[in-house]
Design a protein around this motif. Structure first.
Motif, short mmCIF file in Angstrom:
data_model
loop_
_atom_site.label_atom_id
_atom_site.label_comp_id
_atom_site.label_asym_id
_atom_site.label_seq_id
_atom_site.Cartn_x
_atom_site.Cartn_y
_atom_site.Cartn_z
N SER A 140 0.65 -0.75 0.37
CA SER A 140 0.21 -0.24 -0.32
C SER A 140 0.83 1.72 -0.22
O SER A 140 0.47 2.28 -0.76
CB SER A 140 -1.11 0.08 1.32
N LYS A 141 2.06 1.28 0.51
CA LYS A 141 2.57 1.89 1.04
C LYS A 141 3.42 2.80 -0.48
O LYS A 141 3.87 3.57 -1.48
CB LYS A 141 4.12 2.10 2.02
N ALA A 142 3.20 1.81 -1.00
CA ALA A 142 4.67 1.20 -2.78
C ALA A 142 3.32 2.19 -3.93
O ALA A 142 4.10 2.86 -4.40
CB ALA A 142 4.46 0.51 -3.85
N VAL A 143 1.91 2.08 -3.41
CA VAL A 143 1.23 2.70 -4.21
C VAL A 143 0.90 4.41 -3.87
O VAL A 143 1.14 4.55 -5.29
CB VAL A 143 -0.34 2.23 -3.68
N LEU A 144 1.15 4.34 -2.57
CA LEU A 144 0.53 5.81 -2.09
C LEU A 144 2.32 6.47 -3.05
O LEU A 144 2.00 7.65 -3.32
CB LEU A 144 0.68 6.02 -0.59
N ASP A 145 3.68 6.35 -2.72
CA ASP A 145 4.96 6.04 -3.10
C ASP A 145 4.31 6.71 -4.50
O ASP A 145 5.36 7.90 -5.42
CB ASP A 145 6.05 5.89 -2.89
N TYR A 146 3.74 5.55 -5.22
CA TYR A 146 3.98 6.15 -7.19
C TYR A 146 2.80 7.05 -7.16
O TYR A 146 3.40 7.90 -8.26
CB TYR A 146 3.98 4.72 -7.51
N VAL A 147 1.94 7.22 -6.39
CA VAL A 147 0.70 7.44 -7.23
C VAL A 147 0.90 9.33 -6.80
O VAL A 147 0.02 10.46 -7.53
CB VAL A 147 -0.98 7.48 -6.25
N ILE A 148 1.38 10.20 -5.89
CA ILE A 148 1.84 11.01 -5.94
C ILE A 148 2.25 11.67 -6.77
O ILE A 148 1.99 12.79 -7.01
CB ILE A 148 2.75 10.98 -4.03
N VAL A 192 -5.04 2.37 -9.06
CA VAL A 192 -5.27 2.27 -10.26
C VAL A 192 -6.21 2.89 -11.21
O VAL A 192 -6.12 3.92 -12.21
CB VAL A 192 -6.17 0.94 -10.32
N GLN A 193 -7.33 3.46 -10.19
CA GLN A 193 -8.22 4.71 -10.75
C GLN A 193 -8.09 6.13 -10.92
O GLN A 193 -7.84 5.97 -12.44
CB GLN A 193 -9.37 4.37 -9.62
N LEU A 194 -6.54 6.11 -9.97
CA LEU A 194 -5.59 7.51 -9.94
C LEU A 194 -4.81 7.15 -10.90
O LEU A 194 -4.81 8.79 -12.26
CB LEU A 194 -4.83 7.60 -9.07
N LEU A 195 -4.79 6.18 -11.90
CA LEU A 195 -3.81 6.06 -13.02
C LEU A 195 -4.24 6.00 -14.78
O LEU A 195 -3.93 6.58 -15.73
CB LEU A 195 -2.67 5.41 -13.36
N GLY A 196 -5.85 6.32 -14.23
CA GLY A 196 -6.91 6.17 -15.64
C GLY A 196 -6.63 4.77 -16.22
O GLY A 196 -6.37 3.90 -15.71
N GLY A 197 -6.37 5.41 -17.71
CA GLY A 197 -6.13 4.02 -18.57
C GLY A 197 -4.69 3.65 -18.38
O GLY A 197 -4.60 2.57 -18.40
N HIS A 198 -3.58 3.97 -17.98
CA HIS A 198 -2.29 4.03 -17.35
C HIS A 198 -2.82 2.95 -16.30
O HIS A 198 -1.70 2.01 -15.96
CB HIS A 198 -1.73 5.28 -17.41
N GLY A 199 -3.25 3.07 -15.43
CA GLY A 199 -3.27 1.81 -14.58
C GLY A 199 -3.64 0.51 -14.41
O GLY A 199 -3.47 -0.03 -14.59
N TYR A 200 -4.18 0.18 -16.04
CA TYR A 200 -5.19 -1.01 -16.65
C TYR A 200 -3.35 -1.79 -17.25
O TYR A 200 -4.41 -2.49 -17.42
CB TYR A 200 -6.12 -0.44 -17.57
N VAL A 201 -2.79 -0.78 -17.43
CA VAL A 201 -2.33 -1.20 -18.43
C VAL A 201 -0.53 -1.66 -16.95
O VAL A 201 -0.49 -1.02 -16.41
CB VAL A 201 -1.51 -0.92 -19.40
N LYS A 202 0.23 -2.47 -17.97
CA LYS A 202 1.39 -3.55 -17.76
C LYS A 202 2.79 -2.04 -17.68
O LYS A 202 3.92 -2.63 -17.17
CB LYS A 202 1.55 -4.47 -18.16
N ASP A 203 2.22 -1.66 -18.11
CA ASP A 203 3.97 -0.57 -18.21
C ASP A 203 3.41 0.51 -17.00
O ASP A 203 4.78 1.51 -16.49
CB ASP A 203 3.03 1.05 -19.13
N HIS A 204 3.11 0.53 -16.19
CA HIS A 204 3.14 0.88 -14.41
C HIS A 204 2.49 0.14 -13.39
O HIS A 204 2.39 -1.29 -13.53
CB HIS A 204 1.69 2.24 -14.98
N PRO A 205 3.38 -0.26 -12.56
CA PRO A 205 3.22 -1.49 -11.86
C PRO A 205 1.93 -1.62 -10.39
O PRO A 205 1.58 -2.46 -10.27
CB PRO A 205 4.75 -1.33 -11.20
N VAL A 206 1.42 0.14 -10.98
CA VAL A 206 0.04 -0.61 -9.97
C VAL A 206 -0.96 -1.46 -10.62
O VAL A 206 -1.72 -2.01 -9.46
CB VAL A 206 -0.89 0.63 -10.26
N GLU A 207 -1.02 -2.05 -11.35
CA GLU A 207 -2.38 -2.85 -11.87
C GLU A 207 -1.95 -4.44 -10.60
O GLU A 207 -2.39 -4.94 -10.72
CB GLU A 207 -2.17 -3.38 -13.29
#
Length: 440
Positions: free
Chosen positions: A326-334, A407-422
């Motif tokens: 969860s901290k990894a998610v936070l550090d990435y989305v900010i 995933v939601q905060l990254l929009g379409g980027h959150g759904y693809v594997k280019d970003h680690p949030v998925e």
């Protein structure tokens, strides 16, 4: 070893170290000292044999009275801080760069697991008198390390921490013969691949109503059943398996108990069991068909309190992993929401986005605090069932929510594997449903 680390830590804290320009050498010495406790890379087919006979089993002691004050102190000790820092650096430098490929391959590289073992994981649950790293229970230390490793990747963290669950179980509940037979392998340089197998492949799994059965025989037990989501099961040499012991408990239905099972025992097989998340942990099914075990394979004497404690300690471990991810998610989305521009301004300027990020931070901190609280009570031999249940509830509800919001905060980027949030979203869902596998 613990005394040596304390001495080195005090030395590194002296002002004269900075005046002499020895800060970096001192830090390196501390890391080398902490790393001598861990090695992983088992060989299937290992023969476990007692190296020394002890009259009584070794046990980790509860925290000393001086540490057991009513105040809830979150300040880590020097040793804990050093181990946590080493785990954080390892997660950032070694785990994060290979996490995507490991998820794709359904396997953590062997070289990475060998390097992870050098952090000292397998000896944290082993009494110092038996070659372990500490004298007192160290659930908090295990939580700090698990949280740091999962900040890099939860699947890899599970693969690296799985053998430590078995050594911890042996340290907490093994008798003298079991400890003499198996624990020396966990404190040496060639740590066996091992796993704690509780989860079963059915919906709404209840760890207190197992379908894997253990039947008593004249000279031992016979196990039958299937376990699921067992990390690195295909290459494991040793398992601690949970099964419903028939004829125990006085209610006719038996009682859950743990059994030590070597992988070379007849009747054991594995099947690939890739899941939505934790793919780097190489999860598989463990199939037991008329597996015959000696009487000495029973761990913890089939005491109900042992099994309950194991489930609670496992849930604390998963909560620690969820807190780190969860901290990894936070550090990435900010930084993402601050840098992502829409309609002429960063999207973080919009209230809905800012509130979503704030909620991730709030829920992550709440999960961390209740997990630390549960672990600290376990270390003091105080009741921690309530705190472990709270941590489990927050992990199941808020962990999945945090992953979804990322995933939601990254929009379409959150759904693809280019970003680690998925990937983190998939792992956080697993943390809220898996039972066992890990212990603190």
């Amino acid at each position: 070893m613990a005394y040596g680390i304390r001495a080195l830590t005090r030395l590194a804290g002296l002002d004269v170290v900075d005046r002499l320009g020895l800060r970096e050498p001192a830090n390196r010495a501390l890391k080398r000292a902490s790393a001598t406790s861990f090695r992983t890379a088992g060989r299937v087919g290992r023969t476990f044999a007692a190296t020394q006979k002890r009259a009584d089993p070794g046990r980790l002691k509860p925290e000393t009275a001086s540490k057991s004050a009513a105040l809830f102190d979150l300040t880590p000790t020097d040793e804990q801080q050093m181990l946590q820092d080493a785990a954080r650096e390892f997660a950032a430098a070694e785990i994060r760069p290979v996490a995507e490929q490991a998820d794709h391959d359904d396997k953590t590289p062997d070289a990475l697991l060998a390097s992870a073992a050098e952090l000292g994981l397998a000896t944290l649950g082993v009494p110092e008198e038996l070659g372990g790293a500490v004298e007192e229970r160290s659930a908090v230390t295990s939580v700090l390390i698990a949280e740091a490793l999962s900040h890099g990747d939860m699947g890899i963290a599970v693969a690296a921490l799985a053998p430590a669950a078995v050594s911890t179980a042996l340290g907490l509940w093994g008798d003298a013969d079991q400890q003499a037979t198996y624990l020396p392998a966990f404190v040496g340089e060639d740590v066996p691949v091992a796993a704690l197998a509780i989860q079963e492949p059915r919906p709404l799994f209840d760890p207190f109503a197992l379908r894997t059965t253990a039947r008593r025989t004249a000279d031992g037990f016979v196990l039958n059943g299937v376990k699921s989501l067992v990390p690195r099961a295909a290459e494991a040499e040793l398992f601690v398996v949970a099964a419903q012991l028939e004829g125990a408990g006085g209610n006719g239905n038996g009682t859950p108990a743990f059994f030590i099972v070597e992988s070379k025992t007849a009747g054991i097989s594995t099947e690939a069991d890739p899941a939505m998340g934790l793919r780097a942990a190489s999860t598989a099914k463990l199939v037991l068909e008329d597996v015959k075990l000696p009487a000495g394979a029973l761990l913890g004497g089939a005491k109900p309190e042992v099994y309950r404690e194991a489930i609670a300690l496992g849930r604390i471990a998963w909560s620690a992993l969820a807190a780190g991810t969860s901290k990894a998610v936070l550090d990435y989305v900010i930084p993402y929401v601050n840098e992502r521009v829409a309609f002429g301004e960063p999207i973080s300027h919009r209230q809905a986005v800012a509130f979503a990020v704030s909620n991730i931070a709030i829920e992550t901190e709440g999960l961390r605090l209740v997990t630390y609280r549960a672990a600290s009570r376990a270390d003091r031999a105080a009741s921690f069932a309530r705190e472990a249940a709270l941590a489990r509830r927050l992990t199941a509800d808020k962990g999945m929510q945090i992953g979804s919001q990322g995933v939601q905060l990254l929009g379409g980027h959150g759904y693809v594997k280019d970003h680690p949030v998925e990937r983190w979203y998939r792992d956080l869902r697993a943390a809220g449903i898996v039972e066992g596998t890990l212990l603190v």
